[in-house]
Design a protein around this motif. Structure first.
Motif, PDB file in Angstrom:
ATOM      1  N   SER A   1      17.850   6.248   4.478  1.00 14.29           N
ATOM      2  CA  SER A   1      17.381   7.441   3.792  1.00 14.29           C
ATOM      3  C   SER A   1      15.867   7.507   3.752  1.00 14.29           C
ATOM      4  O   SER A   1      15.295   8.513   3.355  1.00 14.29           O
TER       5      SER A   1
ATOM      6  N   SER B   1       7.268   9.227  -0.162  1.00 16.02           N
ATOM      7  CA  SER B   1       8.226   8.144   0.065  1.00 16.02           C
ATOM      8  C   SER B   1       9.636   8.680   0.247  1.00 16.02           C
ATOM      9  O   SER B   1      10.540   7.943   0.564  1.00 16.02           O
ATOM     10  N   ILE B   2       9.806   9.954   0.055  1.00 16.27           N
ATOM     11  CA  ILE B   2      11.143  10.520   0.194  1.00 16.27           C
ATOM     12  C   ILE B   2      11.192  11.363   1.457  1.00 16.27           C
ATOM     13  O   ILE B   2      10.780  12.511   1.469  1.00 16.27           O
ATOM     14  N   THR B   3      11.688  10.763   2.525  1.00 14.84           N
ATOM     15  CA  THR B   3      11.771  11.551   3.751  1.00 14.84           C
ATOM     16  C   THR B   3      13.135  12.195   3.861  1.00 14.84           C
ATOM     17  O   THR B   3      13.387  13.001   4.733  1.00 14.84           O
ATOM     18  N   TRP B   4      14.024  11.769   2.968  1.00 16.82           N
ATOM     19  CA  TRP B   4      15.386  12.298   3.027  1.00 16.82           C
ATOM     20  C   TRP B   4      15.493  13.411   1.989  1.00 16.82           C
ATOM     21  O   TRP B   4      15.829  13.177   0.838  1.00 16.82           O
TER      22      TRP B   4
ATOM     23  N   GLU C   1      16.293  14.358  11.922  1.00 18.11           N
ATOM     24  CA  GLU C   1      17.242  13.333  12.363  1.00 18.11           C
ATOM     25  C   GLU C   1      17.667  12.415  11.215  1.00 18.11           C
ATOM     26  O   GLU C   1      18.850  12.266  10.929  1.00 18.11           O
TER      27      GLU C   1
ATOM     28  N   ILE D   1       5.028   9.899  -4.932  1.00 19.82           N
ATOM     29  CA  ILE D   1       6.484   9.865  -4.768  1.00 19.82           C
ATOM     30  C   ILE D   1       6.950  10.675  -3.560  1.00 19.82           C
ATOM     31  O   ILE D   1       7.729  10.222  -2.754  1.00 19.82           O
TER      32      ILE D   1
ATOM     33  N   PRO E   1       5.860   3.894  -6.559  1.00 21.17           N
ATOM     34  CA  PRO E   1       6.421   5.186  -6.967  1.00 21.17           C
ATOM     35  C   PRO E   1       7.775   4.969  -7.641  1.00 21.17           C
ATOM     36  O   PRO E   1       8.448   3.962  -7.383  1.00 21.17           O
TER      37      PRO E   1
ATOM     38  N   HIS F   1       2.405  -0.701  -9.327  1.00 15.56           N
ATOM     39  CA  HIS F   1       2.157   0.741  -9.230  1.00 15.56           C
ATOM     40  C   HIS F   1       2.985   1.413  -8.144  1.00 15.56           C
ATOM     41  O   HIS F   1       2.506   2.283  -7.419  1.00 15.56           O
TER      42      HIS F   1
ATOM     43  N   ASN G   1      16.796  17.052   0.364  1.00 13.28           N
ATOM     44  CA  ASN G   1      18.011  17.871   0.393  1.00 13.28           C
ATOM     45  C   ASN G   1      17.655  19.296   0.836  1.00 13.28           C
ATOM     46  O   ASN G   1      16.508  19.625   1.095  1.00 13.28           O
TER      47      ASN G   1
ATOM     48  N   MET H   1       0.827  -1.206   0.000  1.00 15.26           N
ATOM     49  CA  MET H   1       0.000   0.000   0.000  1.00 15.26           C
ATOM     50  C   MET H   1       0.855   1.248   0.000  1.00 15.26           C
ATOM     51  O   MET H   1       0.622   2.196  -0.714  1.00 15.26           O
ATOM     52  N   ILE H   2       1.883   1.185   0.819  1.00 15.86           N
ATOM     53  CA  ILE H   2       2.740   2.364   0.906  1.00 15.86           C
ATOM     54  C   ILE H   2       3.354   2.647  -0.461  1.00 15.86           C
ATOM     55  O   ILE H   2       3.607   3.781  -0.817  1.00 15.86           O
ATOM     56  N   LEU H   3       3.512   1.558  -1.215  1.00 17.89           N
ATOM     57  CA  LEU H   3       4.104   1.709  -2.536  1.00 17.89           C
ATOM     58  C   LEU H   3       3.232   2.534  -3.481  1.00 17.89           C
ATOM     59  O   LEU H   3       3.723   3.073  -4.456  1.00 17.89           O
ATOM     60  N   THR H   4       1.925   2.603  -3.203  1.00 15.35           N
ATOM     61  CA  THR H   4       1.035   3.290  -4.122  1.00 15.35           C
ATOM     62  C   THR H   4       0.873   4.773  -3.767  1.00 15.35           C
ATOM     63  O   THR H   4       0.182   5.507  -4.460  1.00 15.35           O
ATOM     64  N   GLU H   5       1.511   5.194  -2.687  1.00 15.97           N
ATOM     65  CA  GLU H   5       1.437   6.615  -2.329  1.00 15.97           C
ATOM     66  C   GLU H   5       2.274   7.454  -3.289  1.00 15.97           C
ATOM     67  O   GLU H   5       3.165   6.928  -3.955  1.00 15.97           O
TER      68      GLU H   5
ATOM     69  N   GLU I   1       0.350  -8.066   0.014  1.00 10.10           N
ATOM     70  CA  GLU I   1       0.966  -7.338  -1.087  1.00 10.10           C
ATOM     71  C   GLU I   1       2.495  -7.321  -0.958  1.00 10.10           C
ATOM     72  O   GLU I   1       3.213  -7.561  -1.937  1.00 10.10           O
TER      73      GLU I   1
END
Lengths: 469, 469
Positions: free
Chosen positions: B423, A10-13, A30, A7, B182, B180, A15, A1-5, B368
């Motif tokens: 990351s 999914s990027i907590t890092w 942190e 972009i 990201p 699907h 710049n 499921m998290i994969l369908t969120e 999944e």
């Protein structure tokens, strides 16, 4: 499921650019800052290693022990001069640190991020330094031969005890009565005057061709015992500092527990030794010797800390125990490169944490600190010189040489300064005074020893014999 | 003046009792907690070392590579099972950590202090793990012989390129179109499928007596090139993750800069080499070889980070450069014990950070994640098996053996998982899927290789010849 969120989630890092555009992401600093903290640690290590090598080599060139050069190099790159390696606990903020300024420039960081990175990076470097001193004491333990020690006998023991008792008593009492210092810092500073440096002393003696002379044997034996006494004193004093009270029962408990811990581990170690060798022989994967040794050393260090003594006492005991195994040589060999990369971190940071500015004689407020520093140095020298007269039943012994030989402080003295400043027991002038004391006693010992041996004439002959042989 | 203040002011390092009596002192937690943070780090290291040795040895006993055992041991002591080594960035709080519970019991800490200590301790262990992977890549660089590589030639290069391109493309495209996912996590997971493990592959081949066979030479050569490609891919992908956008210009820039960085340092390295040896020969103090080497490696790692690639790329380049000096052997020897104590921290923590619970098949929501994991594993295997058919002009080559030989992932795959989770690019199921992929491919390779070589009959003869010889 998290994969369908989308972009962006999914990027907590992120710049620095994204950080500015989305300030709400600041909460996840942190994790984002982790790679920048690593960059800071790497850069700090590069500076520390360069300083330690330049300092060590220059020191060796002018015939002084390398450790002294590492310490002075630490002072140069630290809070006193270049501000490359500075620490929040000595009052520095991120903008004081040149390395942080570089990182801020490269990564375009916010002031909040810089503060947090500075804090994390300094903690990491401090932990590396503490692992360095643990490994240093483990190595000193590995190198202290208990059997050799038994041979040197009474003479060395008495010299060692006098050399611990006199500077400790004179230093502590003097600080309390003359300078009205609080009891705990006074005890801590007094204790820092106790331990003669085995490494520095034996190196100077061997350069003078006096290592195997009667005086040399007594000095080295006493320095070894001195170190052990010094570490026990440190464990007791640091523990006093933790509880903040000096009651007789507590002091007795601490002395007994530190002694029992050390002697107990040596005695139990005789049984453990065989299992250790058996385990190391059975293991077939890489690190079959060093990993069990480090498990033991770190566990003993943990135990030392857990029973409210010091981690280094445990590491030292572990070294003494493993020194008795027939894996000793192999272990020595493998610990060496590890010590080579971790111990300089300790020496350089001890130097870096000192702000010699507090002893600048041009500032009137510094006068008291300067007087205290002078007092400590005088006690440190006289307290060791008198040990020469503690030798008995040895006609014609060069008492002055024995006394002078005990003067150089070193690793253990710096351990006192390091732990004292980390724990906040020593205020800045006192800490700076101890560092100056270590530097000066180490500078003074070689010429004084040369003078003493020349007086007796005996030294020159031996030295020549050594050179000719 | 500070010396004349009452005792209590001079003690900023209070124990837990004093802390409870004087809650206003909480502000100085950082300094007070420093020794407890050290205790936590020491205890974590003891657990990590014990786990790594037990796992490594058990793995070796059943003829699997030790690194696999270290990884599985990490899973056991980590978030998936024993909770001895857990990290805040994988969602753990202090009370989840058994080590923190022990420290709280020993030191009688407040919940706030425990949280702060847990944070600092985890950061310190993470930095040690990151230094571990830097030294691992430095060591891999030292061991990759560039001259040897040039001999293996085209065959290995083509096998390597196919073995990188196929799993990467199939994995990434599959994750995006079928699941699907990201773009960035899909690229990252695809990239994690690329690198064959040199260590694991060459060990299995040598056990089968096939290291010097035609197939063996191609496999090992391809694995080395694979690793280099893998590290470049990682540098590019991790950098994409940082900026959060996949634009063609940026990708080209990153690929070019990573390649230029690597090739440039190798070319410049030829000049640097001679100065390095000259410096190491001139230095006379301890660490005369290892400290300049680490200054170089850490500076290159810093540079790798500073130009927005990866620290490990720099360390790897430094290793490749120093491999060409005549100090290589001595350096290898000295880096070994350092790697022995730092690299396991990396492997165990990679395992410890994974929560295999997210793939528990009994929980319906995990379905999944499980399907994705299965997909990745299938792609990982097929994507490498096809490489056997990329070999050309070699009549009678055992194509299946070449393909099977490329299957085991290992260190570099774990580096992907570690950096991806640090990351935040990889969510938990994806991260767990990559770890499972590394474990399974490594488990499968030895029996598959044995099967392939038995089919051709050639393997057995060689193996016997090896045993008899």
């Amino acid at each position: 499921m998290i994969l369908t969120e989308p972009i962006i989630n999914s990027i907590t890092w992120v710049n620095s650019l994204a950080l500015k555009l989305q300030p709400q992401l600041l909460a996840t600093t942190e994790a984002e800052n982790a790679p920048i903290v690593l960059t800071g640690v790497l850069l700090s290590l590069v500076v520390i290693y360069l300083a330690s090598k330049i300092g060590g080599e220059l020191s060796r060139m002018i015939d002084l022990p390398p450790v002294l050069g590492e310490l002075v190099a630490g002072v140069v790159v630290g809070a006193s001069a270049l501000h490359l390696v500075v620490f929040p606990e000595s009052g520095a903020v991120a903008s004081d640190s040149v390395i942080m300024t570089i990182l801020q420039f490269i990564n375009n960081l916010t002031p909040e991020a810089v503060t947090s990175i500075f804090q994390s990076q300094s903690e990491a470097v401090s932990i590396l330094a503490e692992l360095g001193v643990i490994i240093l004491l483990f190595e000193i333990g590995l190198e202290s031969d208990l059997k050799e020690l038994q041979k040197v006998g009474y003479q060395a023991t008495i010299v060692a005890c006098v050399g611990v008792a006199v500077p400790f008593a004179a230093g502590t009492v003097g600080l309390i009565t003359i300078f009205h210092a609080p009891v705990i810092p006074a005890i801590f500073a007094g204790a820092a005057l106790t331990a003669t440096s085995i490494g520095i002393t034996s190196k100077v003696l061997s350069e003078l061709g006096q290592l195997k002379s009667r005086e040399g044997q007594i000095i080295v034996g006493a320095a070894v015992i001195d170190d052990i006494l010094g570490i026990i004193v440190l464990a007791v004093v640091a523990s006093l500092a933790k509880t903040g009270e000096v009651d007789v029962f507590n002091v007795i408990y601490l002395i007994v527990s530190a002694t029992v811990f050390l002697i107990g581990s040596i005695l139990l170690g005789k049984y453990f030794n065989q299992s250790f060798v058996a385990i190391a022989n059975k293991l077939q994967t890489r690190g079959n010797l060093i990993i069990p040794a480090f498990v033991f050393a770190f566990f003993m260090a943990f135990l030392g800390n857990a029973i409210h003594l010091e981690a280094i006492l445990g590491a030292f005991a572990a070294g003494l125990v493993l020194d008795e195994t027939d894996k000793r040589k192999e272990l020595d060999e493998q610990v060496k490169p590890i010590a080579d990369i971790l111990v300089p971190v300790f020496f350089v940071t001890v130097g870096a944490k000192v702000d010699l500015g507090v002893l600048n004689p041009l500032v009137p407020e510094n006068r008291e600190g300067l007087i205290i520093a002078t007092f400590l140095i005088v006690v440190a020298i006289i307290g060791k010189v008198v040990t020469g007269w503690a030798v008995f039943g040895q006609a014609g012994i060069n008492r002055l040489a024995v006394g002078f030989g005990m003067i150089p402080r070193g690793e253990v003295g710096l351990v006192f300064a390091g732990i004292g400043s980390a724990s906040g027991v020593l205020d800045k002038p006192l800490q700076a005074a101890i560092i100056i004391m270590v530097i000066l006693t180490t500078f003074l010992a070689p010429p004084l020893l040369r003078f003493a041996f020349k007086q007796s004439g005996e030294g020159q002959e031996l030295e020549q014999a050594d050179l000719l042989g």
